[in-house]
Design an enzyme around this catalytic site. Structure first.
Site, PDB file in Angstrom:
ATOM      1  N   ASP A   5      74.827 -10.024  -6.642  1.00 27.88           N
ATOM      2  CA  ASP A   5      75.374  -8.934  -5.817  1.00 27.88           C
ATOM      3  C   ASP A   5      74.394  -8.453  -4.733  1.00 27.88           C
ATOM      4  O   ASP A   5      74.343  -7.257  -4.416  1.00 27.88           O
ATOM      5  CB  ASP A   5      75.785  -7.734  -6.705  1.00 27.88           C
ATOM      6  CG  ASP A   5      76.857  -8.110  -7.718  1.00 27.88           C
ATOM      7  OD1 ASP A   5      77.665  -9.006  -7.422  1.00 27.88           O
ATOM      8  OD2 ASP A   5      76.881  -7.515  -8.810  1.00 27.88           O
ATOM      9  N   ARG A  13      75.372 -25.938 -18.064  1.00 25.36           N
ATOM     10  CA  ARG A  13      75.526 -25.408 -16.714  1.00 25.36           C
ATOM     11  C   ARG A  13      75.441 -26.501 -15.634  1.00 25.36           C
ATOM     12  O   ARG A  13      76.213 -26.497 -14.680  1.00 25.36           O
ATOM     13  CB  ARG A  13      74.445 -24.363 -16.459  1.00 25.36           C
ATOM     14  CG  ARG A  13      74.719 -23.563 -15.227  1.00 25.36           C
ATOM     15  CD  ARG A  13      73.498 -22.784 -14.845  1.00 25.36           C
ATOM     16  NE  ARG A  13      73.723 -21.365 -14.964  1.00 25.36           N
ATOM     17  CZ  ARG A  13      72.840 -20.460 -14.577  1.00 25.36           C
ATOM     18  NH1 ARG A  13      71.690 -20.833 -14.081  1.00 25.36           N
ATOM     19  NH2 ARG A  13      73.119 -19.189 -14.693  1.00 25.36           N
ATOM     20  N   HIS A  42      82.853  -7.473  -4.581  1.00 21.22           N
ATOM     21  CA  HIS A  42      82.267  -6.651  -5.651  1.00 21.22           C
ATOM     22  C   HIS A  42      82.825  -5.234  -5.555  1.00 21.22           C
ATOM     23  O   HIS A  42      82.918  -4.678  -4.447  1.00 21.22           O
ATOM     24  CB  HIS A  42      80.734  -6.631  -5.511  1.00 21.22           C
ATOM     25  CG  HIS A  42      80.077  -5.793  -6.565  1.00 21.22           C
ATOM     26  ND1 HIS A  42      79.898  -6.233  -7.854  1.00 21.22           N
ATOM     27  CD2 HIS A  42      79.604  -4.520  -6.526  1.00 21.22           C
ATOM     28  CE1 HIS A  42      79.332  -5.269  -8.563  1.00 21.22           C
ATOM     29  NE2 HIS A  42      79.136  -4.223  -7.785  1.00 21.22           N
TER      30      HIS A  42
HETATM   31  C1  GRF Z   1      87.563  -7.390  -9.061  1.00 21.57           C
HETATM   32  O1  GRF Z   1      87.417  -6.009  -9.276  1.00 21.57           O
HETATM   33  C2  GRF Z   1      86.344  -7.937  -8.363  1.00 21.57           C
HETATM   34  O2  GRF Z   1      85.744  -7.038  -7.495  1.00 21.57           O
HETATM   35  C3  GRF Z   1      85.424  -8.232  -9.511  1.00 21.57           C
HETATM   36  O3  GRF Z   1      86.263  -8.683 -10.541  1.00 21.57           O
HETATM   37  C4  GRF Z   1      87.577  -8.172 -10.363  1.00 21.57           C
HETATM   38  C5  GRF Z   1      88.495  -9.339 -10.312  1.00 21.57           C
HETATM   39  O4  GRF Z   1      89.851  -8.968 -10.329  1.00 21.57           O
HETATM   40  N1  GRF Z   1      84.393  -9.158  -9.093  1.00 21.57           N
HETATM   41  P1  GRF Z   1      90.960 -10.070 -10.046  1.00 21.57           P
HETATM   42  O5  GRF Z   1      90.753 -11.206 -11.018  1.00 21.57           O
HETATM   43  O6  GRF Z   1      90.830 -10.509  -8.616  1.00 21.57           O
HETATM   44  O7  GRF Z   1      92.271  -9.365 -10.305  1.00 21.57           O
END
Ligand code: GRF
Length: 222
Positions: free
Chosen positions: A147, A67, A111
């Site tokens: 989050d 990491r 999110h």
């Molecule tokens: C989205 O639903 C976002 O909220 C979550 O992961 C998903 C990513 O989708 N954190 P994308 O790769 O932007 O299509």
């Protein structure tokens, strides 16, 4: 005026990245994408970045000495590109406290729920299980706890009879695609600011609205 330089971190599909690519393609938009980084080689989002002619890189978490090495490589790439705001967009790695602290107030995430409800993975499944009638999506500042950072903007999406996780996810995703560019614009314009651990938004826009609800048909925008 100089546009705010964005660094977008992805792991997969990159549809939120695409919404930012589309927004930043407008020269009047107050931010531009300086770099796209994926921690997964071959991610679909990298193809979107390449197609748009944007600088992009793969920094794999496994190949960079754990990491610390991974985050050092991320940091170096973001700095070299002059990134001012990091946007997590489907980035599926937890970042360490030192990294998050270094980008405090300069890193945001999208999110798929109305935070602080339904943090973490499988939000839509848990929304349906709980039987709530309204969900949505949130753009928030990133803090070490997942989050949990100050909320910049939210969009509400109703849960409909007969929804399953996929159907709900698709409608929430459409809201994310509208919300993320709005939130970035607010920050880039300086209309949204972190004050005492919360985000204050100037009510200076034509609508004066701090809530976006793309599902109401009225298309309310900040
Ligand atoms: C989205 O639903 C976002 O909220 C979550 O992961 C998903 C990513 O989708 N954190 P994308 O790769 O932007 O299509």
């Amino acid at each position: 005026m100089a546009r705010l330089k964005l660094g977008i971190l992805i792991s997969g599909r990159g549809s939120n990245l695409q919404s930012l690519i589309d927004a930043t393609a407008n020269v009047d938009y107050p931010a531009e994408i300086a770099l796209v980084i994926s921690n997964v080689a071959g991610a679909q989002g990298l193809i979107r970045a390449r197609t748009a002619g944007l600088p992009h890189a793969t920094i794999e978490h496994r190949r960079n000495g754990g990491r610390a090495g991974f985050e050092a490589a991320l940091q170096a790439a973001l700095e070299a590109a002059g990134v001012e705001l990091v946007c997590l967009a489907g980035f599926m790695r937890l970042l360490s406290e030192p990294f998050v602290t270094r980008w405090a107030g300069r890193m945001i995430n999208v999110h798929p729920s109305l935070l602080p409800a339904f943090k973490g993975l499988k939000a839509h499944e848990r929304v349906l299980e709980a039987g709530v009638k309204m969900t949505g999506c949130t753009v928030h500042f990133v803090v070490p706890e997942m989050d949990s950072g100050p909320i910049v903007a939210q969009a509400a999406v109703p849960v409909l009879a007969g929804d399953n996780a996929d159907r709900l996810a698709a409608r929430v995703l459409a809201a994310e695609h509208r919300l993320y560019p709005v939130a970035v614009r607010l920050l880039a314009d300086g209309r949204a600011r972190l004050v005492g651990g919360r985000v204050e938004i100037d009510e200076a826009g034509p609508s004066g609205l701090a809530l976006l609800n793309p599902s109401d048909g009225a298309g309310l925008m900040l």
